[in-house]
Design a protein around this motif. Sequence first.
Motif, mmCIF file in Angstrom:
data_model
loop_
_atom_site.group_PDB
_atom_site.id
_atom_site.type_symbol
_atom_site.label_atom_id
_atom_site.label_comp_id
_atom_site.label_asym_id
_atom_site.label_seq_id
_atom_site.Cartn_x
_atom_site.Cartn_y
_atom_site.Cartn_z
ATOM 1 N N PRO A 114 0.766 -1.232 0.000
ATOM 2 C CA PRO A 114 0.000 0.000 0.000
ATOM 3 C C PRO A 114 0.799 1.285 0.000
ATOM 4 O O PRO A 114 0.282 2.317 -0.365
ATOM 5 N N GLU A 115 2.028 1.281 0.434
ATOM 6 C CA GLU A 115 2.751 2.532 0.526
ATOM 7 C C GLU A 115 3.325 2.914 -0.828
ATOM 8 O O GLU A 115 3.828 2.090 -1.567
ATOM 9 N N SER A 116 3.294 4.191 -1.131
ATOM 10 C CA SER A 116 3.824 4.674 -2.404
ATOM 11 C C SER A 116 5.336 4.617 -2.401
ATOM 12 O O SER A 116 5.982 4.912 -1.411
ATOM 13 N N GLY A 117 5.903 4.276 -3.561
ATOM 14 C CA GLY A 117 7.352 4.221 -3.660
ATOM 15 C C GLY A 117 7.973 5.545 -4.078
ATOM 16 O O GLY A 117 9.183 5.670 -4.134
ATOM 17 N N THR A 118 7.167 6.573 -4.340
ATOM 18 C CA THR A 118 7.710 7.798 -4.906
ATOM 19 C C THR A 118 8.664 8.495 -3.955
ATOM 20 O O THR A 118 9.759 8.894 -4.314
ATOM 21 N N GLN A 119 8.262 8.648 -2.689
ATOM 22 C CA GLN A 119 9.100 9.376 -1.754
ATOM 23 C C GLN A 119 10.409 8.655 -1.510
ATOM 24 O O GLN A 119 11.455 9.279 -1.412
ATOM 25 N N THR A 120 10.379 7.341 -1.404
ATOM 26 C CA THR A 120 11.598 6.583 -1.161
ATOM 27 C C THR A 120 12.564 6.717 -2.328
ATOM 28 O O THR A 120 13.761 6.900 -2.143
ATOM 29 N N ILE A 151 13.638 -24.085 -11.744
ATOM 30 C CA ILE A 151 12.689 -23.646 -10.713
ATOM 31 C C ILE A 151 12.274 -22.223 -11.043
ATOM 32 O O ILE A 151 13.117 -21.337 -11.211
ATOM 33 N N PHE A 152 10.969 -22.018 -11.158
ATOM 34 C CA PHE A 152 10.408 -20.678 -11.327
ATOM 35 C C PHE A 152 9.878 -20.200 -9.987
ATOM 36 O O PHE A 152 9.223 -20.970 -9.259
ATOM 37 N N THR A 153 10.118 -18.940 -9.659
ATOM 38 C CA THR A 153 9.463 -18.350 -8.490
ATOM 39 C C THR A 153 9.314 -16.856 -8.746
ATOM 40 O O THR A 153 10.285 -16.165 -9.066
ATOM 41 N N SER A 154 8.096 -16.368 -8.662
ATOM 42 C CA SER A 154 7.800 -14.988 -9.033
ATOM 43 C C SER A 154 7.080 -14.280 -7.886
ATOM 44 O O SER A 154 6.107 -14.789 -7.347
ATOM 45 N N GLU A 155 7.578 -13.104 -7.547
ATOM 46 C CA GLU A 155 6.987 -12.260 -6.493
ATOM 47 C C GLU A 155 6.872 -13.015 -5.170
ATOM 48 O O GLU A 155 5.846 -12.964 -4.488
ATOM 49 N N THR A 156 7.935 -13.709 -4.792
ATOM 50 C CA THR A 156 7.924 -14.497 -3.557
ATOM 51 C C THR A 156 8.905 -13.984 -2.510
ATOM 52 O O THR A 156 9.012 -14.583 -1.440
ATOM 53 N N ILE A 157 9.629 -12.891 -2.787
ATOM 54 C CA ILE A 157 10.623 -12.422 -1.817
ATOM 55 C C ILE A 157 10.196 -11.102 -1.177
ATOM 56 O O ILE A 157 11.029 -10.303 -0.745
ATOM 57 N N TYR A 158 8.888 -10.880 -1.082
ATOM 58 C CA TYR A 158 8.375 -9.638 -0.498
ATOM 59 C C TYR A 158 8.459 -9.638 1.026
ATOM 60 O O TYR A 158 8.390 -8.587 1.651
ATOM 61 N N ASN A 159 8.602 -10.802 1.645
ATOM 62 C CA ASN A 159 8.641 -10.900 3.104
ATOM 63 C C ASN A 159 9.979 -11.511 3.518
ATOM 64 O O ASN A 159 10.259 -12.674 3.230
ATOM 65 N N ALA A 178 11.641 -13.704 -10.370
ATOM 66 C CA ALA A 178 11.183 -12.380 -10.793
ATOM 67 C C ALA A 178 10.689 -11.619 -9.572
ATOM 68 O O ALA A 178 10.008 -12.182 -8.705
ATOM 69 N N THR A 179 11.022 -10.343 -9.496
ATOM 70 C CA THR A 179 10.721 -9.580 -8.298
ATOM 71 C C THR A 179 10.721 -8.086 -8.590
ATOM 72 O O THR A 179 11.181 -7.645 -9.643
ATOM 73 N N LYS A 180 10.222 -7.330 -7.644
ATOM 74 C CA LYS A 180 10.380 -5.883 -7.649
ATOM 75 C C LYS A 180 11.583 -5.506 -6.792
ATOM 76 O O LYS A 180 12.010 -6.278 -5.935
ATOM 77 N N SER A 181 12.095 -4.308 -7.007
ATOM 78 C CA SER A 181 13.220 -3.841 -6.203
ATOM 79 C C SER A 181 12.832 -3.735 -4.739
ATOM 80 O O SER A 181 13.584 -4.130 -3.848
ATOM 81 N N HIS A 182 11.642 -3.186 -4.482
ATOM 82 C CA HIS A 182 11.168 -2.997 -3.115
ATOM 83 C C HIS A 182 9.695 -3.383 -3.043
ATOM 84 O O HIS A 182 8.937 -3.173 -3.997
ATOM 85 N N TYR A 183 9.298 -3.911 -1.913
ATOM 86 C CA TYR A 183 7.884 -4.159 -1.627
ATOM 87 C C TYR A 183 7.516 -3.289 -0.439
ATOM 88 O O TYR A 183 7.670 -3.675 0.718
ATOM 89 N N PHE A 184 7.038 -2.097 -0.736
ATOM 90 C CA PHE A 184 6.754 -1.112 0.290
ATOM 91 C C PHE A 184 5.594 -1.577 1.164
ATOM 92 O O PHE A 184 4.579 -2.071 0.669
ATOM 93 N N GLY A 185 5.760 -1.403 2.457
ATOM 94 C CA GLY A 185 4.730 -1.816 3.392
ATOM 95 C C GLY A 185 4.859 -3.260 3.811
ATOM 96 O O GLY A 185 4.131 -3.713 4.693
#
Length: 362
Positions: free
Chosen positions: A13-19, A278-286, A310-317
């Motif tokens: 939920p948190e915006s990544g713009t400020q960071t 092994i595929f793993t996508s969007e699993t390193i957010y925690n 596959a992942t994002k740089s940051h998972y805000f919140g």
Amino acid sequence: MRFLRYSDASRFPESGTQTDTAEDTGGNKRQSERRDHDAEYAEHEDKTPAGPVKEAKEHLPPTDPHFLLTDAIAETVTIGTLPALHFLNETVFERTASEREDGEKILSRREEKNSDLISGVYEGGLKVWECTYDILELMEKEGETFSGRAVLDLGCGAGLLGILALKRGARHVLFQDYNSTVIEQLTVPNVILNCQEDDDVESDGEKKGKGKGKKHEDDSCVAKGKEDSNAGSPPPKKRLADLSRHPLMRRCRFYSGDWRTFLPLVLKEEPQPKFDIIFTSETIYNTCHYPALHEALHQLLAPSGLVYLATKSHYFGVGGGLHLFETFVEQRGVFYLDRLWDGAEGLQRHVVVLRFKQLKDD
């Protein structure tokens, strides 16, 4: 070409713009502070509780899959030369949630909380997250055929990555997700949809309508009591039942549960399974899940195998992201991690590959 992008706002939920702005103005000092934080985290990560343990179990395909697809609407995604991939439409799936079997109650709790992540309860498997498409596009670019390979789709959700491997010749595909409801109500039906398409013979006219990055809605794959125009075909319900014994389905296995219990369960088998990909996508957010994920990759990857993550740089919140995971992997000393693709639009996304160090050193 980008397509079928879902907003991640409800999950993170948190915006990544400020960071992002703070990093730009802070320059090298900001980056140095982040590296110090990452290293400090990695030194103490094993002490962080990972939440309640969810017991793993194997799910067998239903003997009568008809009820899973009644009144369903399928979407189709095509990317370049990849085979078309079919999956249940998310909006229709949500509208019929009350009619679905859900022992975990994740469908109702997800609706109540209006969230795509309820830690320890629901881990987001009912959505097709955008990083999944990044891996699909990379596979199309690299021309991977999967022929004869054993593939694990870890944190599979809708199962598109495993389904791609299945349709391109993988000898064995194992699908795993945290939630049993996701496996039973989404992953298995999606595999069945693609088995049915594999049996159908498309006309030249149908093939001409498909192109890169296209999404189509199609309810023709679901029996609605209409007369079958092909007199030589079995009735729709019988045809769906036959699909549960389809050759592609016989190459699949399905598991749900926490990685901490999933790993010892599959390692009970003789011989112990090893996966070429092994595929793993969007699993390193925690970050709390990093030890269990790393151990699963370590124990299940074949000596010369590859992990596509596959992942994002940051998972805000939420707290995780690629930078923390890179530090974690580096300090464990088991894998090399190389970046294959970096996206610049929106929240930065990445596809990386992990391989065992000793193999690369040799």
